[in-house]
Write an enzyme that holds these catalytic residues in place. Sequence first.
Site, PDB file in Angstrom:
ATOM      1  N   LYS A 118       7.384  11.649   0.599  1.00  0.00           N
ATOM      2  CA  LYS A 118       6.515  11.221   1.703  1.00  0.00           C
ATOM      3  C   LYS A 118       7.263  11.080   3.034  1.00  0.00           C
ATOM      4  CE  LYS A 118       3.068  10.640  -1.219  1.00  0.00           C
ATOM      5  NZ  LYS A 118       2.509   9.364  -1.563  1.00  0.00           N
TER       6      LYS A 118
ATOM      7  N   GLU B  96      -8.275   0.138   4.326  1.00  0.00           N
ATOM      8  CA  GLU B  96      -6.818  -0.075   4.338  1.00  0.00           C
ATOM      9  C   GLU B  96      -6.352  -0.521   5.729  1.00  0.00           C
ATOM     10  OE1 GLU B  96      -5.335   3.087   0.931  1.00  0.00           O
ATOM     11  OE2 GLU B  96      -5.579   3.786   2.961  1.00  0.00           O
TER      12      GLU B  96
ATOM     13  N   ASP C 114       0.846  -1.191   0.000  1.00  0.00           N
ATOM     14  CA  ASP C 114       0.000   0.000   0.000  1.00  0.00           C
ATOM     15  C   ASP C 114       0.883   1.243   0.000  1.00  0.00           C
ATOM     16  OD1 ASP C 114      -2.237   1.605   0.109  1.00  0.00           O
ATOM     17  OD2 ASP C 114      -3.063   0.714   1.931  1.00  0.00           O
TER      18      ASP C 114
END
Length: 227
Positions: free
Chosen positions: A123, A105, A83
Amino acid sequence: MANDQEKEAAARASLRFVKDGQIVGLGTGSTAAYFIQLLGDAVKNGLHVRGIPTSVRSRQQAASLGIPLTTLDECQQIDVTVDGADEVDPELRLIKGGGGALLREKIVASATKQLVIVVDASKRVPVLGRFPLPVEVIKFAQAVVVKKIEALGAKVSLRQEADGNPYLTDEGNHLLDCRFEQIPDADSLARQLSDMPGIVEHGLFIGMANVVLVADGSELVELRREH
Ligand code: 5RP
């Protein structure tokens, strides 16, 4: 290297965590979509897996690529999930839910032996919170929850579609995007949010990611959680 190339590179690197015969959680978002595409290629080349998607979007993509699918009703333990994430801190705590799928999720992640997160270099952050924290809320409780989260120091906005209507999650709930700027104690905030009636789930994923693969230019960095 552009973000998209980094996303694809991270997704490609995650393929080696997937073994023949496994149940595979399929994340949501643009980076996870690269993974699903590559997994589809691997399935065409003979890999046998069954996927459990974390959103309607990912289910549609996986089905269109011919990836065999199953459900949590049939199978309660997932070998590996791949993910994306919106932010990753040095302890591999995550903010997720930018793509609106944090509830499924987190459920899929909670049933997974190995959670592999794939991200581009943008990120990685020293402290979570620059990205607005998504919180999935029951509509009836929304106004009360907004007040409580504002009292914790966040600017809160209801996520909306382009036409101005509230965004609805796959479970039919609303999403609040909560701008804290900095979350110095993510563990404590996660507990406070989990304790608020009306919040279905929040986007802080703590102690869940086992591996984070960060594509940074042409480099691939593998981070592992120690405890
Ligand atoms: C969806 C998510 C996504 O994984 C997250 O928003 C990252 O998305 P992208 O890979 O498109 O940057 O949590 O709910």
